[in-house]
Design an enzyme around this catalytic site. Structure first.
Site, PDB file in Angstrom:
ATOM      1  CG  ASP A   1       7.704  -4.021   1.992  1.00  0.00           C
ATOM      2  OD1 ASP A   1       6.590  -4.525   1.763  1.00  0.00           O
ATOM      3  OD2 ASP A   1       8.438  -4.405   2.921  1.00  0.00           O
ATOM      4  CB  ALA A   2       9.646  -0.674  -3.810  1.00  0.00           C
TER       5      ALA A   2
END
Length: 283
Positions: A227-228
């Site tokens: 999620d980055a």
């Protein structure tokens, strides 16, 4: 024929003039141009839409001449895309159906100019949705012991159907480098925007207890760092003490649908370029 050209190179005098002049010399009429210069690094990013009156435009000839006249001179990294071929989108889902229904509805109404050869899921719960839209559904269970085998099966389907990019429409499994490396900046995911504050299985419950006033969603490309990845689209909405946990979840799911479809549409329209783990988003 309509084409979209994406360009990334060191910023320098004369490049826009040279590129637009070249397009004109090949019989193209430029109908849209947007460009951005990263001042810190001196990098130029440009997106050009052109129409070619000659339906017999040879893309291979265009590429050869472009490379011959401009690529080496300006150190250009570039790509050209025509509207004659729709991108092929692979859909991965688990049990939540809100993002899946939204994307398929937009696809069915021709809002998304893609082909969807199949849907992959680690559960059978949403097969009925695929049947409603007459799209093949592949159930590939995933456990810790079978994850490598499952990803091999997924890759085989992606290659068989010549998939251009993948959308994780609330696919609740971590995608490993085995797939990410084959589709760099071509896997789109959606998550709530509480991260990293409220990680875990029940973020909306945690946010409710904390009394947050804004909730949001983020659509991004998938990288190995969970999620980055580079962000494509985001949105928020307000909440208050009058809202219940169910209200939080409902508002969050609405945002997830909107933001994911927006991210997918931007990718389809070739309006995203990735640089140093962030995106240039053209209007």
């Amino acid at each position: 024929m309509k084409t979209t050209i994406l360009i990334h190179c060191p910023d320098q005098t004369g490049i826009i003039c040279s590129v637009t002049g070249f397009v004109h010399s090949q019989g193209g009429n430029i109908i849209y141009l947007d460009q951005h210069v990263e001042k810190a690094s001196g990098e130029l990013f440009m997106r050009i839409e052109s129409e070619f009156l000659d339906a017999k435009l040879s893309v291979s000839h265009f590429k050869t001449q472009f490379d011959k006249e401009l690529t080496e001179k300006f150190k250009i990294k570039w790509s050209i895309h025509t509207d004659e071929t729709k991108p092929r989108m692979g859909l991965f889902v688990s049990k939540y159906n809100h993002c899946l229904y939204d994307l398929l509805s937009r696809f069915n109404s021709r809002e998304l100019a893609v082909d969807i050869p199949f849907i992959i899921s680690n559960h059978t719960d949403l097969e009925f949705v695929a049947n409603q839209f007459d799209i093949p559904y592949y159930h590939i269970p995933v456990t810790k012991a079978t994850k490598a085998e499952a990803e091999n099966k997924q890759l085989a389907l992606l290659e068989k159907y010549q998939i251009d990019f993948v959308v994780l429409a609330r696919y609740m499994q971590i995608v490993t480098s085995k797939i990410i490396d084959r589709y760099p900046n071509k896997i789109i995911n959606i998550h709530h925007s509480f991260l990293p504050a409220f990680a875990g299985a029940k973020p909306y419950h945690a946010a409710f207890k904390r009394g947050v006033k804004i909730i949001g969603a983020t659509g991004h490309y998938v990288t190995e760092e969970l999620d980055a990845g580079p962000i494509i689209a985001q949105d928020t909405t307000t909440v208050s003490h009058t809202n219940s946990i169910d209200d939080f979840i409902a508002k969050g799911r609405d945002l997830e649908k909107i933001v994911l479809s927006r991210a997918v549409k931007l990718h389809i329209q070739r309006k995203t370029m990735v640089y140093n783990n962030k995106t240039i988003i053209f209007s």
